[in-house]
Design a protein around this motif. Sequence first.
Motif, PDB file in Angstrom:
ATOM      1  N   LEU A 102       0.910  -1.031  -0.079  1.00 46.31           N
ATOM      2  CA  LEU A 102      -0.098   0.074  -0.172  1.00 46.31           C
ATOM      3  C   LEU A 102       0.810   1.203   0.178  1.00 46.31           C
ATOM      4  CD1 LEU A 102      -2.969  -0.734   2.530  1.00 46.31           C
ATOM      5  CD2 LEU A 102      -2.824  -0.988   0.063  1.00 46.31           C
ATOM      6  N   ILE A 103       1.784   1.140   0.828  1.00 49.72           N
ATOM      7  CA  ILE A 103       2.751   2.370   1.237  1.00 49.72           C
ATOM      8  C   ILE A 103       3.367   2.549  -0.465  1.00 49.72           C
ATOM      9  CG2 ILE A 103       4.956   3.243   1.885  1.00 49.72           C
ATOM     10  CD1 ILE A 103       4.063   1.611   4.684  1.00 49.72           C
ATOM     11  N   LEU A 104       3.958   1.710  -0.968  1.00 58.73           N
ATOM     12  CA  LEU A 104       4.590   1.606  -2.418  1.00 58.73           C
ATOM     13  C   LEU A 104       3.734   2.494  -3.467  1.00 58.73           C
ATOM     14  CD1 LEU A 104       6.712  -1.344  -2.608  1.00 58.73           C
ATOM     15  CD2 LEU A 104       7.588   0.877  -2.081  1.00 58.73           C
ATOM     16  N   GLN A 105       2.467   1.871  -3.392  1.00 63.89           N
ATOM     17  CA  GLN A 105       1.500   2.242  -4.240  1.00 63.89           C
ATOM     18  C   GLN A 105       1.313   3.684  -4.243  1.00 63.89           C
ATOM     19  OE1 GLN A 105      -2.284   0.527  -4.251  1.00 63.89           O
ATOM     20  NE2 GLN A 105      -1.425  -1.528  -4.503  1.00 63.89           N
ATOM     21  N   GLN A 106       1.040   4.081  -3.025  1.00 65.99           N
ATOM     22  CA  GLN A 106       0.728   5.469  -2.736  1.00 65.99           C
ATOM     23  C   GLN A 106       1.788   6.414  -3.003  1.00 65.99           C
ATOM     24  OE1 GLN A 106      -2.454   6.569  -1.946  1.00 65.99           O
ATOM     25  NE2 GLN A 106      -1.731   8.731  -1.939  1.00 65.99           N
ATOM     26  N   THR A 107       3.026   5.934  -2.646  1.00 62.70           N
ATOM     27  CA  THR A 107       4.251   6.731  -2.989  1.00 62.70           C
ATOM     28  C   THR A 107       4.461   7.165  -4.557  1.00 62.70           C
ATOM     29  OG1 THR A 107       5.411   5.490  -1.212  1.00 62.70           O
ATOM     30  CG2 THR A 107       6.567   6.654  -2.755  1.00 62.70           C
ATOM     31  N   VAL A 108       4.109   6.079  -5.125  1.00 65.82           N
ATOM     32  CA  VAL A 108       4.006   6.185  -6.726  1.00 65.82           C
ATOM     33  C   VAL A 108       3.044   7.018  -7.320  1.00 65.82           C
ATOM     34  CG1 VAL A 108       3.761   5.092  -8.991  1.00 65.82           C
ATOM     35  CG2 VAL A 108       5.347   3.981  -7.161  1.00 65.82           C
ATOM     36  N   ARG A 109       1.944   7.071  -6.481  1.00 70.11           N
ATOM     37  CA  ARG A 109       0.712   7.821  -6.729  1.00 70.11           C
ATOM     38  C   ARG A 109       1.247   9.358  -6.643  1.00 70.11           C
ATOM     39  NH1 ARG A 109      -3.473   4.664  -4.310  1.00 70.11           N
ATOM     40  NH2 ARG A 109      -3.494   3.170  -5.959  1.00 70.11           N
ATOM     41  N   THR A 110       1.745   9.601  -5.408  1.00 70.30           N
ATOM     42  CA  THR A 110       2.313  10.862  -4.951  1.00 70.30           C
ATOM     43  C   THR A 110       3.218  11.628  -5.919  1.00 70.30           C
ATOM     44  OG1 THR A 110       1.894  10.032  -2.641  1.00 70.30           O
ATOM     45  CG2 THR A 110       2.859  12.265  -3.187  1.00 70.30           C
ATOM     46  N   ILE A 111       4.183  10.401  -6.470  1.00 73.90           N
ATOM     47  CA  ILE A 111       5.295  11.110  -7.328  1.00 73.90           C
ATOM     48  C   ILE A 111       4.808  11.243  -8.731  1.00 73.90           C
ATOM     49  CG2 ILE A 111       7.729  10.717  -8.000  1.00 73.90           C
ATOM     50  CD1 ILE A 111       8.244   9.147  -5.357  1.00 73.90           C
ATOM     51  N   PHE A 112       4.334  10.163  -9.143  1.00 73.45           N
ATOM     52  CA  PHE A 112       3.886  10.307 -10.810  1.00 73.45           C
ATOM     53  C   PHE A 112       2.458  10.507 -11.071  1.00 73.45           C
ATOM     54  CE2 PHE A 112       7.808   7.460 -10.287  1.00 73.45           C
ATOM     55  CZ  PHE A 112       8.417   8.065 -11.106  1.00 73.45           C
ATOM     56  N   SER A 113       1.721  10.926 -10.102  1.00 77.00           N
ATOM     57  CA  SER A 113       0.222  11.006 -10.061  1.00 77.00           C
ATOM     58  C   SER A 113      -0.641   9.672 -10.291  1.00 77.00           C
ATOM     59  CB  SER A 113      -0.119  12.062 -11.335  1.00 77.00           C
ATOM     60  OG  SER A 113      -0.401  11.212 -12.578  1.00 77.00           O
ATOM     61  N   PRO A 114      -1.761   9.835  -9.925  1.00 77.62           N
ATOM     62  CA  PRO A 114      -2.340   8.311 -10.024  1.00 77.62           C
ATOM     63  C   PRO A 114      -2.752   8.138 -11.736  1.00 77.62           C
ATOM     64  CG  PRO A 114      -3.815  10.084  -9.108  1.00 77.62           C
ATOM     65  CD  PRO A 114      -2.591  10.709  -9.450  1.00 77.62           C
ATOM     66  N   LEU A 115      -2.644   8.915 -12.408  1.00 82.14           N
ATOM     67  CA  LEU A 115      -3.081   8.378 -13.908  1.00 82.14           C
ATOM     68  C   LEU A 115      -1.904   7.557 -14.604  1.00 82.14           C
ATOM     69  CD1 LEU A 115      -3.552  12.010 -15.214  1.00 82.14           C
ATOM     70  CD2 LEU A 115      -5.187  10.560 -14.568  1.00 82.14           C
ATOM     71  N   ASN A 116      -2.398   6.845 -15.591  1.00 78.78           N
ATOM     72  CA  ASN A 116      -1.425   5.963 -16.206  1.00 78.78           C
ATOM     73  C   ASN A 116      -0.264   6.763 -16.990  1.00 78.78           C
ATOM     74  OD1 ASN A 116      -2.595   3.633 -15.365  1.00 78.78           O
ATOM     75  ND2 ASN A 116      -3.811   3.436 -17.317  1.00 78.78           N
ATOM     76  N   ARG A 117       0.954   6.140 -16.958  1.00 75.91           N
ATOM     77  CA  ARG A 117       2.015   6.698 -17.806  1.00 75.91           C
ATOM     78  C   ARG A 117       2.179   5.940 -18.867  1.00 75.91           C
ATOM     79  NH1 ARG A 117       2.887  11.523 -16.277  1.00 75.91           N
ATOM     80  NH2 ARG A 117       1.003  11.448 -15.135  1.00 75.91           N
ATOM     81  N   SER A 118       2.719   6.679 -20.191  1.00 77.12           N
ATOM     82  CA  SER A 118       2.978   5.785 -21.119  1.00 77.12           C
ATOM     83  C   SER A 118       4.218   5.615 -21.566  1.00 77.12           C
ATOM     84  CB  SER A 118       2.056   6.524 -22.500  1.00 77.12           C
ATOM     85  OG  SER A 118       3.041   7.544 -22.857  1.00 77.12           O
ATOM     86  N   VAL A 119       4.488   4.179 -21.862  1.00 82.08           N
ATOM     87  CA  VAL A 119       5.954   3.899 -21.999  1.00 82.08           C
ATOM     88  C   VAL A 119       6.135   3.619 -23.504  1.00 82.08           C
ATOM     89  CG1 VAL A 119       7.524   1.995 -21.545  1.00 82.08           C
ATOM     90  CG2 VAL A 119       6.098   3.153 -19.816  1.00 82.08           C
ATOM     91  N   GLU A 120       7.031   3.951 -23.944  1.00 85.07           N
ATOM     92  CA  GLU A 120       7.218   3.764 -25.426  1.00 85.07           C
ATOM     93  C   GLU A 120       7.783   2.755 -26.145  1.00 85.07           C
ATOM     94  OE1 GLU A 120       8.483   7.115 -28.029  1.00 85.07           O
ATOM     95  OE2 GLU A 120       8.418   8.521 -26.144  1.00 85.07           O
ATOM     96  N   THR A 121       7.386   2.212 -27.200  1.00 90.85           N
ATOM     97  CA  THR A 121       7.678   0.780 -27.780  1.00 90.85           C
ATOM     98  C   THR A 121       8.902   1.096 -28.856  1.00 90.85           C
ATOM     99  OG1 THR A 121       5.683  -0.240 -27.393  1.00 90.85           O
ATOM    100  CG2 THR A 121       7.012  -1.365 -28.534  1.00 90.85           C
ATOM    101  N   PRO A 122      10.005   0.614 -28.689  1.00 90.21           N
ATOM    102  CA  PRO A 122      10.881   1.054 -29.557  1.00 90.21           C
ATOM    103  C   PRO A 122      10.657   0.096 -31.043  1.00 90.21           C
ATOM    104  CG  PRO A 122      11.920  -0.048 -27.585  1.00 90.21           C
ATOM    105  CD  PRO A 122      10.374  -0.210 -27.313  1.00 90.21           C
ATOM    106  N   GLN A 123      11.057   1.052 -31.844  1.00 91.65           N
ATOM    107  CA  GLN A 123      10.793   0.417 -33.176  1.00 91.65           C
ATOM    108  C   GLN A 123      10.870  -0.999 -33.439  1.00 91.65           C
ATOM    109  OE1 GLN A 123       9.865   2.883 -35.416  1.00 91.65           O
ATOM    110  NE2 GLN A 123       8.973   1.429 -36.453  1.00 91.65           N
ATOM    111  N   TRP A 124      11.921  -1.712 -32.887  1.00 92.98           N
ATOM    112  CA  TRP A 124      12.353  -3.148 -33.326  1.00 92.98           C
ATOM    113  C   TRP A 124      11.292  -4.058 -32.332  1.00 92.98           C
ATOM    114  CZ3 TRP A 124      13.625  -5.211 -28.518  1.00 92.98           C
ATOM    115  CH2 TRP A 124      14.319  -4.619 -27.503  1.00 92.98           C
TER     116      TRP A 124
END
Lengths: 275, 378, 564
Positions: C374-396
Amino acid sequence: MKPLHRLRGMMNRRRALDVPPVTAERLDVSHGPILYIEGVSVSFDGFKALNKLTLYIDDGELRCIIGPNGAGKTTMMDVITGKTRPDKGTVFFGQTLDLTQMSETEIAAAGIGRKFQKPTVFPQHSVFENLELAMQADKRVWSTLFAELSGEQRDRIEEVMTIVGLQELSKGRAALLSHGQKQWLEIGMLLMQNPRLLLVDEPVAGMTHQEMDRTAELLVSLAGKHSVVVVEHDMEFVRSIARKVTVLHEGAVLAEGSMDDVQNNPRVIDVYLGA
Amino acid sequence: MSRTSLVTQMLTNDRGGRVFLAVLATVMVAVPVLNLLVPESSALHVSTYTVTLLGKYLCYALLAVALDLVWGYCGILSLGHAAFFALGGYAMGMYLMRRIGDRGVYGNPDLPDFMVFLNWHELPWYWHGFDSFLFAMIMVVLVPGLLAFVFGWLAFRSRVTGVYLSIITQALTFALMLAFFRNEMGFGGNNGLTDFKDILGFDLQSDATRVTLFAITGALLALGYVLSRYIVSSKLGRVVIAIRDAEDRARFIGYRVELYKLWVFVFSAVLAGIAGALYVPQVGIINPGEFSPLNSIELVVWVAVGGRGTLYGAVIGAVLVNYAKTFFTGALPEVWLFALGGLFVVVTVLLPRGIIGLAGQIKTHRQAKASKQSEALT
Amino acid sequence: MGFTTTGQRRFALNHPFPHFRPTLIVCTLLALLSGHNALADDAPPVAPMPYADAIAALKDRSFDLKAQAVDALVQSGNPLALAALKALVDGDLYYAQDDGRVVIAKDAAGGVLTTDAGSGAALGEAVKRDLKKIIINNTMRNQLRAAIARLSLASDNPDARLSAVLEILKDLTPEAVALLRTAREDEQSRRVREALDTALAIADVNADNKRARLAAIDELSASLYPEARNVLVPLAAKGADGEFVEPDAEIREAAAGAIRIIDGKREFYSTVETAFFGLSLGSVLLLAAIGLAITFGVMGVINMAHGELIMLGAYTTYVVQLLMPHHIEWSLLVAVPAAFLVAGLVGIAIERGVIRFLYGRPLETLLATFGISLILQQTVRTIFSPLNRSVETPQWMSGSLEINSVLSLTYNRLYIVLFSLMVFFALLAILKKTRLGLHVRAVSQNRAMARAMGIRTGWVDALTFGLGSGIAGVAGVALSQLTNVGPNLGQSYIIDSFMVVVFGGVGNLWGTLVGALSLGVVNKFLEPWAGAVLAKILVLVFIILFIQKKPRGLFPQKGRAVEH
């Protein structure tokens, strides 16, 4: 028809929800032995803990079983009490009761009691409660919910507490007992259970000489009315109680006979006593 | 010894329980009086909002008692007790849905709104009977009880214990949550059941109904507590603790361990179901979120905070943690998960016996310190 | 045969065209579109319209003239024609307002990058305002696609040739068939040859010669292109009057047989595809569960924060990509070790800070680690916001490997299958071959004895836990390529991971492998008829029942040591 048979078994409420009435009444010892172990093999990942073990215990007998570590003594106890199922072989209690087909509880209810190698008591219960729980009684759920101790039962518990020398500690939690006291309590629980056959694994580990003598005395006095099988490492203790000794080695019987016979058996000396 | 004397003995030996029952009785008398009889202007007036909130806490307390029974006494850490709570809640919710009748948004006298919305034309078979309060109440007890019976029968018979059991109970509630989220299940899907109007003809919004529900919850909590206490102080309770501490030993002296576990588990599930059924009319909604594994595990922490294996500890834990939750989610919502997470860690590492055990812990600590000092002196 | 022999018409290129001759234009157009060279044979030879003129003609407002210009481009044989036509169909072809030059414009930062469509010379940046788009209509769009396909048929790239054949296949004119027949003669690529064969067989199916027809049907039975089946179906079907459309019974039977063969193959490949999806889901499960198999199986520690360690790995990927925005191709290679370190260190901190106080109390460990999750989840929520982040897919990692027309395997899934197996075997090697592995096994079997032998058990615990957590982080990198990266990412995998470990048998890595892959495959095979959610529920229920039957999983550890 087997599934149907099983279904019927499940529908039978008595069997499904409470201890079935397997009792010592069905026990038939008319041929002499109370326990027949025949051709029993057990293996764990290729290691043969028991190798075609054949052994008979007579009714009322006191038998000592010795053997080096890994000889299969504890596994044998496990097989008798239903904790381990044999790969091959049969185990009969009397003429009629096939122990390999019964659950631990059914075996216990049929009249086989066991003391573990490591004393196992209920640590959070008092000495009195430990004995009360072990007491021969209706052990079905509903009966237990409404169970009340009768005066007679109370007396019986007091009596056993006196026998095992724990009457002073009646209200003390079992967790606080010394190792030797726990051994005694466990023996006391066996007495309360009042089984026809007692399996006693290393009863005197951690006991003083005096306590050992009393244990020996107790076990000897039990023989006759009960059958007693003792597994023990302490040779002195074995000699003090033994009439007939069985030596196990690599999961099978190596020798059987009186203590003197066994001690003079060259094969026994070779593998066990010779060291 | 007669039965009544067993009950007296049971309560004399349970000081914490007597205190709890006394406090509960006081609250049950005081809250309705302060809500209904004391005028709103008075400082002593208890608002209906507070009454409902307290009622919710009492439901949680009953749920916590149910869990403590299996976890504290039987050693079964169920991570799926919220499932029984939610099933009880859904059974009650279905009755309340039927009570709406044609007062729904679509005004359909035969079907609940969400079914009209899904273009369903008739009531699914399993909704039949929920028009009757009695039938619904039987279901409140029967459905969680039956699920616990089937699940427990399978699990305990094959001797699934410890963490394995915890994990599969969690999987159970997770599977149920996924199932109830599906619209096709016919339980309102995502939105669950809500917009209730009345219960047995009494308006759910009225103060009197709310106070009555609160009082009934309190009474059932007291009853649940006394029954649980009776069980744990009977010989059955001693057997159950014996099974918790040395399962093999219990088996070898002739107890059918799986049946003892099974009946305690079923009883506990029924209590949880009743708690759920009391919860739904008070909060006015039941949705699949109640099945979420997080709820079950949060419930575990209530019991752990209060102190397991005491029953009244579970009540204290449930009320305290939920009060904290209400406070934090109102004032500092982002802090709540930190606080809850921290609570898990602190309680398990530092307070294994919870708040109730704290006094004892301090005592042993002092004694150890004292004996150390005396050792140092000699 | 070449395009240059077909009918041509030279226009005065000063625009607007003064001498508009509709009949001739229509004829020419017909000839061009049908590709028939009858007109060329009859009409006097005309000089082909030069490439540059055709390009300029595209600016004309008349769609008909534009269409003619397109054909002229096709016939010019100029290698630049293809790019110009593609730009035209994509709406990237413009002409400059000032000098009327036709350019291909590509969007770039600030404005557009332009290339001269006539000469292929780069013209540098331009402002869109100065350019005027060349507009086309739907008729032209179809014409353009066919034109592009023809040009692509001569491409050096087999993929381009393949898609060209498929494009032509949509509308098989006799002229196109002739074209394909020529192309078939010197086609080297097997895939393109197959497509060409299908196309030619489709053309032959309705020929006059019965033997040719039968041969074509036989050829089509080996083809998986939908067009092949489509052309066979009417041959075996009854018309509206209840009579067979095809009078020849032999042909009918052959067609029906071919359809059966095609359907069988399709079914086979769709099974293969489902199995592949299952394997890819299974390898995701494997990645998620394998770290757990170590902490739970080897150490006996229940780590409910395992899912959050996976999530940390996914967020590490996100941060790595933020730090190196211009090297996305390499970001995953950097992210794997980074995620291993981040999650591993967090894991070690959890072990040293909390878990070591709870050894021997598995249920308490479960609760404490849940708190940590729970603590880790909330930490991430606090740092990166609760919204989903998009990670790019390399061309290959994007695109897919096409086995045939019905089966293609996406590269990201393919790589993840390979990656998870690599991680699995690496881990196996670590436990079997290294000193740490030896110590881990020693401690897990007999802690007291290991300590007596001088092994620093505390240290081994921390490292083992770190290893298990690190692998969770690595799993997070892989997951970031498949799902959304958000604070709840871990939660959705924790129950599945536990199921895999328990199903496979605790303390047995091979069991975890088999468990993960089989659960993945079973799940995917259930999905088509049960739906995703129900499939998942069924799998969960199956495992719950399975554990009742075999409480120690698929591959149980045996022996006395386990009993006590």
